[in-house]
Scaffold this active site. Structure first.
Site, PDB file in Angstrom:
ATOM      1  N   ASP A  48      60.817 -19.379 -65.636  1.00  0.00           N
ATOM      2  CA  ASP A  48      61.697 -18.331 -66.167  1.00  0.00           C
ATOM      3  C   ASP A  48      62.576 -18.918 -67.267  1.00  0.00           C
ATOM      4  OD1 ASP A  48      62.972 -15.471 -65.510  1.00  0.00           O
ATOM      5  OD2 ASP A  48      64.596 -16.883 -65.988  1.00  0.00           O
ATOM      6  N   TYR A  53      68.307 -19.337 -73.967  1.00  0.00           N
ATOM      7  CA  TYR A  53      68.448 -20.665 -73.345  1.00  0.00           C
ATOM      8  C   TYR A  53      68.151 -21.783 -74.350  1.00  0.00           C
ATOM      9  CZ  TYR A  53      68.036 -17.971 -68.969  1.00  0.00           C
ATOM     10  OH  TYR A  53      68.186 -17.061 -67.951  1.00  0.00           O
ATOM     11  N   LYS A  78      62.920 -13.623 -72.345  1.00  0.00           N
ATOM     12  CA  LYS A  78      63.820 -12.469 -72.429  1.00  0.00           C
ATOM     13  C   LYS A  78      64.311 -12.274 -73.852  1.00  0.00           C
ATOM     14  CE  LYS A  78      65.435 -14.059 -67.921  1.00  0.00           C
ATOM     15  NZ  LYS A  78      65.651 -15.503 -68.002  1.00  0.00           N
ATOM     16  N   HIS A 111      67.271  -8.820 -71.806  1.00  0.00           N
ATOM     17  CA  HIS A 111      68.108  -9.767 -71.061  1.00  0.00           C
ATOM     18  C   HIS A 111      69.373  -9.098 -70.497  1.00  0.00           C
ATOM     19  CE1 HIS A 111      69.013 -14.358 -70.923  1.00  0.00           C
ATOM     20  NE2 HIS A 111      69.569 -13.758 -69.903  1.00  0.00           N
ATOM     21  N   LYS A 235      67.070 -23.234 -60.433  1.00  0.00           N
ATOM     22  CA  LYS A 235      67.063 -24.220 -61.520  1.00  0.00           C
ATOM     23  C   LYS A 235      67.489 -25.574 -60.968  1.00  0.00           C
ATOM     24  CE  LYS A 235      69.779 -26.760 -64.450  1.00  0.00           C
ATOM     25  NZ  LYS A 235      70.953 -27.614 -64.140  1.00  0.00           N
ATOM     26  N   SER A 236      66.808 -26.626 -61.396  1.00  0.00           N
ATOM     27  CA  SER A 236      67.322 -27.974 -61.151  1.00  0.00           C
ATOM     28  C   SER A 236      66.764 -28.907 -62.208  1.00  0.00           C
ATOM     29  CB  SER A 236      66.940 -28.484 -59.762  1.00  0.00           C
ATOM     30  OG  SER A 236      67.433 -29.807 -59.626  1.00  0.00           O
ATOM     31  N   ARG A 241      65.374 -32.457 -56.110  1.00  0.00           N
ATOM     32  CA  ARG A 241      65.748 -31.071 -55.784  1.00  0.00           C
ATOM     33  C   ARG A 241      64.645 -30.088 -56.191  1.00  0.00           C
ATOM     34  NH1 ARG A 241      71.950 -31.064 -58.021  1.00  0.00           N
ATOM     35  NH2 ARG A 241      72.943 -32.026 -56.194  1.00  0.00           N
ATOM     36  N   ASN A 245      63.292 -27.643 -53.376  1.00  0.00           N
ATOM     37  CA  ASN A 245      63.363 -26.186 -53.509  1.00  0.00           C
ATOM     38  C   ASN A 245      61.989 -25.524 -53.424  1.00  0.00           C
ATOM     39  OD1 ASN A 245      66.077 -26.613 -53.874  1.00  0.00           O
ATOM     40  ND2 ASN A 245      66.054 -26.273 -56.097  1.00  0.00           N
TER      41      ASN A 245
HETATM   42  N1  LIG Z   1      68.911 -12.948 -66.375  1.00  0.00           N
HETATM   43  C1  LIG Z   1      70.084 -13.549 -66.334  1.00  0.00           C
HETATM   44  O1  LIG Z   1      71.073 -13.050 -66.868  1.00  0.00           O
HETATM   45  C2  LIG Z   1      70.219 -14.847 -65.655  1.00  0.00           C
HETATM   46  C3  LIG Z   1      69.090 -15.519 -65.274  1.00  0.00           C
HETATM   47  N2  LIG Z   1      69.165 -16.731 -64.649  1.00  0.00           N
HETATM   48  C4  LIG Z   1      67.901 -17.366 -64.247  1.00  0.00           C
HETATM   49  O2  LIG Z   1      67.999 -17.791 -62.877  1.00  0.00           O
HETATM   50  C5  LIG Z   1      67.768 -19.199 -62.809  1.00  0.00           C
HETATM   51  C6  LIG Z   1      68.541 -19.817 -61.661  1.00  0.00           C
HETATM   52  O3  LIG Z   1      69.917 -19.543 -61.771  1.00  0.00           O
HETATM   53  P1  LIG Z   1      71.024 -20.617 -62.198  1.00  0.00           P
HETATM   54  O4  LIG Z   1      72.174 -19.876 -62.769  1.00  0.00           O
HETATM   55  O5  LIG Z   1      70.395 -21.649 -63.022  1.00  0.00           O
HETATM   56  O6  LIG Z   1      71.557 -21.207 -60.827  1.00  0.00           O
HETATM   57  P2  LIG Z   1      70.953 -21.687 -59.425  1.00  0.00           P
HETATM   58  O7  LIG Z   1      71.548 -20.780 -58.383  1.00  0.00           O
HETATM   59  O8  LIG Z   1      69.497 -21.871 -59.471  1.00  0.00           O
HETATM   60  O9  LIG Z   1      71.669 -23.102 -59.254  1.00  0.00           O
HETATM   61  C7  LIG Z   1      71.438 -24.176 -60.121  1.00  0.00           C
HETATM   62  C8  LIG Z   1      72.454 -25.274 -59.810  1.00  0.00           C
HETATM   63  O10 LIG Z   1      72.294 -25.718 -58.464  1.00  0.00           O
HETATM   64  C9  LIG Z   1      71.968 -27.120 -58.451  1.00  0.00           C
HETATM   65  N3  LIG Z   1      70.894 -27.284 -57.452  1.00  0.00           N
HETATM   66  C10 LIG Z   1      69.603 -26.856 -57.570  1.00  0.00           C
HETATM   67  N4  LIG Z   1      68.924 -27.150 -56.460  1.00  0.00           N
HETATM   68  C11 LIG Z   1      69.776 -27.777 -55.618  1.00  0.00           C
HETATM   69  C12 LIG Z   1      69.632 -28.334 -54.336  1.00  0.00           C
HETATM   70  N5  LIG Z   1      68.475 -28.293 -53.684  1.00  0.00           N
HETATM   71  N6  LIG Z   1      70.729 -28.893 -53.760  1.00  0.00           N
HETATM   72  C13 LIG Z   1      71.917 -28.930 -54.418  1.00  0.00           C
HETATM   73  N7  LIG Z   1      72.105 -28.412 -55.643  1.00  0.00           N
HETATM   74  C14 LIG Z   1      71.043 -27.849 -56.246  1.00  0.00           C
HETATM   75  C15 LIG Z   1      71.524 -27.471 -59.855  1.00  0.00           C
HETATM   76  O11 LIG Z   1      71.888 -28.804 -60.165  1.00  0.00           O
HETATM   77  P3  LIG Z   1      70.942 -29.860 -60.934  1.00  0.00           P
HETATM   78  O12 LIG Z   1      70.260 -29.120 -62.042  1.00  0.00           O
HETATM   79  O13 LIG Z   1      71.922 -30.872 -61.419  1.00  0.00           O
HETATM   80  O14 LIG Z   1      69.982 -30.406 -59.930  1.00  0.00           O
HETATM   81  C16 LIG Z   1      72.335 -26.483 -60.692  1.00  0.00           C
HETATM   82  O15 LIG Z   1      73.651 -26.988 -60.889  1.00  0.00           O
HETATM   83  C17 LIG Z   1      68.187 -19.681 -64.200  1.00  0.00           C
HETATM   84  O16 LIG Z   1      67.748 -20.988 -64.474  1.00  0.00           O
HETATM   85  C18 LIG Z   1      67.584 -18.618 -65.064  1.00  0.00           C
HETATM   86  O17 LIG Z   1      66.189 -18.824 -65.178  1.00  0.00           O
HETATM   87  C19 LIG Z   1      70.390 -17.287 -64.363  1.00  0.00           C
HETATM   88  C20 LIG Z   1      71.547 -16.678 -64.738  1.00  0.00           C
HETATM   89  C21 LIG Z   1      71.563 -15.400 -65.416  1.00  0.00           C
HETATM   90  O1  LIG Z   2      71.530 -17.386 -67.765  1.00  0.00           O
HETATM   91  C1  LIG Z   2      71.354 -16.269 -68.270  1.00  0.00           C
HETATM   92  O2  LIG Z   2      70.234 -15.767 -68.338  1.00  0.00           O
HETATM   93  C2  LIG Z   2      72.494 -15.500 -68.798  1.00  0.00           C
HETATM   94  O3  LIG Z   2      72.314 -14.511 -69.411  1.00  0.00           O
HETATM   95  C3  LIG Z   2      73.903 -15.857 -68.551  1.00  0.00           C
HETATM   96  O4  LIG Z   2      74.137 -16.870 -67.713  1.00  0.00           O
HETATM   97  C4  LIG Z   2      74.673 -15.867 -69.871  1.00  0.00           C
HETATM   98  O5  LIG Z   2      73.847 -16.387 -70.891  1.00  0.00           O
HETATM   99  C5  LIG Z   2      75.909 -16.624 -69.826  1.00  0.00           C
HETATM  100  O6  LIG Z   2      75.905 -17.790 -70.054  1.00  0.00           O
HETATM  101  C6  LIG Z   2      77.136 -15.876 -69.486  1.00  0.00           C
HETATM  102  O7  LIG Z   2      78.261 -16.656 -69.602  1.00  0.00           O
END
Ligand SMILES: NC(=O)C1=CN([C@@H]2O[C@H](COP(=O)(O)OP(=O)(O)OC[C@H]3O[C@@H](n4cnc5c(N)ncnc54)[C@H](OP(=O)(O)O)[C@@H]3O)[C@@H](O)[C@H]2O)C=CC1
Ligand SMILES: O=C(O)C(=O)[C@@H](O)[C@H](O)C(=O)CO
Length: 284
Positions: A48, A53, A78, A111, A235-236, A241, A245
């Site tokens: 995704d 991004y 997106k 998006h 995301k990681s 991790r 996951n």
């Molecule tokens: N459409 C939208 O508006 C949005 C879409 N998204 C999508 O959703 C995805 C996931 O959401 P996101 O906001 O990234 O957050 P997540 O809820 O996936 O959390 C990511 C965070 O958690 C940490 N983490 C991941 N796995 C573990 C684990 N097993 N144990 C402890 N910590 C962990 C990561 O650290 P580290 O990387 O350091 O390991 C990172 O800091 C995004 O990457 C994106 O693709 C996200 C936000 C908005």
């Molecule tokens: O991660 C995404 O897909 C988002 O749209 C949001 O997290 C956005 O870009 C943002 O950073 C809001 O502060």
């Protein structure tokens, strides 16, 4: 070799999507190819990304050099907030395909609805995504961060029902009203920030369940999402991790545990990200 454990979930357009994917928000471009490569090696077959991004090119590079065929990996991107107007949306979609180095996307989303900035213009934006669906360059089309009134407008004014709505969902924010609308209208929920960017992992209930089951807090929360039927893509940027996951398919949460975790919902107070009714960010 063992078969891939991730279920394929049907979408309302006759295609399917792997229920577990890998999210790349906030992975720096210079780290993205390696992170996606690691994810593909672990077994993820769903990535995704988004124009906003800034790492589509690196995602495409990882997929194209993975040794997997294009149809073995489900890729979502997106539409940038900056390109809602129809001609801009067409150009942005082509730029996304170019950046990825693909001739089609598995799923393309609006998006954010940007309802205050464009006064409902997301309807004409959606009609452009319908063109991409009809010409086959987007196998599926959907939306992200749409609230019920936004979805109602699409239902009333356009032809194709979105296949997914990607919204914030995690144990502190169940987002139940929007999920329920999706269930009733065949729109699959994709749960973004499924572990609330780590916030829920220290919750005493989650830690307790994890200890009882001999799993990690992240695995418990991700398993909770899967059993609710939503799509997740944690995301990681940490290889251990990324692997952790993915290990979600050899245990189950019983009904009482599912309810215990759902009981952590704080309603609107649990929302961590932007509110779709007011978020109107335009990248420069
Ligand atoms: N459409 C939208 O508006 C949005 C879409 N998204 C999508 O959703 C995805 C996931 O959401 P996101 O906001 O990234 O957050 P997540 O809820 O996936 O959390 C990511 C965070 O958690 C940490 N983490 C991941 N796995 C573990 C684990 N097993 N144990 C402890 N910590 C962990 C990561 O650290 P580290 O990387 O350091 O390991 C990172 O800091 C995004 O990457 C994106 O693709 C996200 C936000 C908005
Ligand atoms: O991660 C995404 O897909 C988002 O749209 C949001 O997290 C956005 O870009 C943002 O950073 C809001 O502060």
């Amino acid at each position: 070799m063992a078969s891939n454990p991730v279920p394929d979930i049907p979408l309302n357009d006759g295609t399917t999507i792997p229920q577990l994917g890998f999210g790349v928000f906030q992975i720096k471009p210079r780290d993205t190819t390696q992170a996606v490569r690691t994810a593909l090696e672990v077994g993820y077959r769903h990535i995704d990304t988004a124009e906003m991004y800034g790492n589509e090119a690196e995602v495409g590079q990882a997929v194209r050099t993975s040794g997997l065929t294009r149809d073995e990996v489900f890729v979502t991107s997106k539409l940038t907030n900056a390109a809602h107007r129809p001609d801009d949306a067409r150009k942005a979609f082509e730029a996304t395909l170019d950046a990825l180095g693909f001739d089609y996307l598995d799923l393309f989303l609006i998006h954010w609805p940007l309802p205050t900035r464009y006064d409902g213009d997301f309807v004409s934006t959606w009609q452009v995504l319908e063109e991409f669906s009809r010409d086959g360059r987007a196998r599926s089309i959907g939306v992200s961060n749409f609230q019920v009134p936004h979805l109602e407008r699409l239902t009333a004014e356009t032809e194709i029902v979105p296949s997914v709505n990607q919204i914030e969902v995690h144990p502190y924010f169940g987002n139940e009203e929007v999920r329920a609308y999706g269930r009733a209208h065949g729109i699959l929920t994709q749960a973004w920030s499924p572990i609330a960017q780590g916030l829920v992992l220290d919750d005493p209930t989650i830690v307790d369940v994890a200890e009882q089951l001999g799993r990690t807090p992240a695995q418990v929360v991700l398993r909770w999402h899967l059993q609710r039927g939503d799509i997740v893509f944690p995301k990681s940027n940490t290889p251990a991790r990324i692997e952790e996951n993915f290990r979600l398919f050899d245990f189950e949460l019983d009904e009482a545990t599912m309810e215990r975790i759902s009981g952590l919902d704080r309603g609107e107070a649990g929302r961590q990200g932007e509110h779709p009714d007011t978020f109107d960010y335009l990248p420069s």
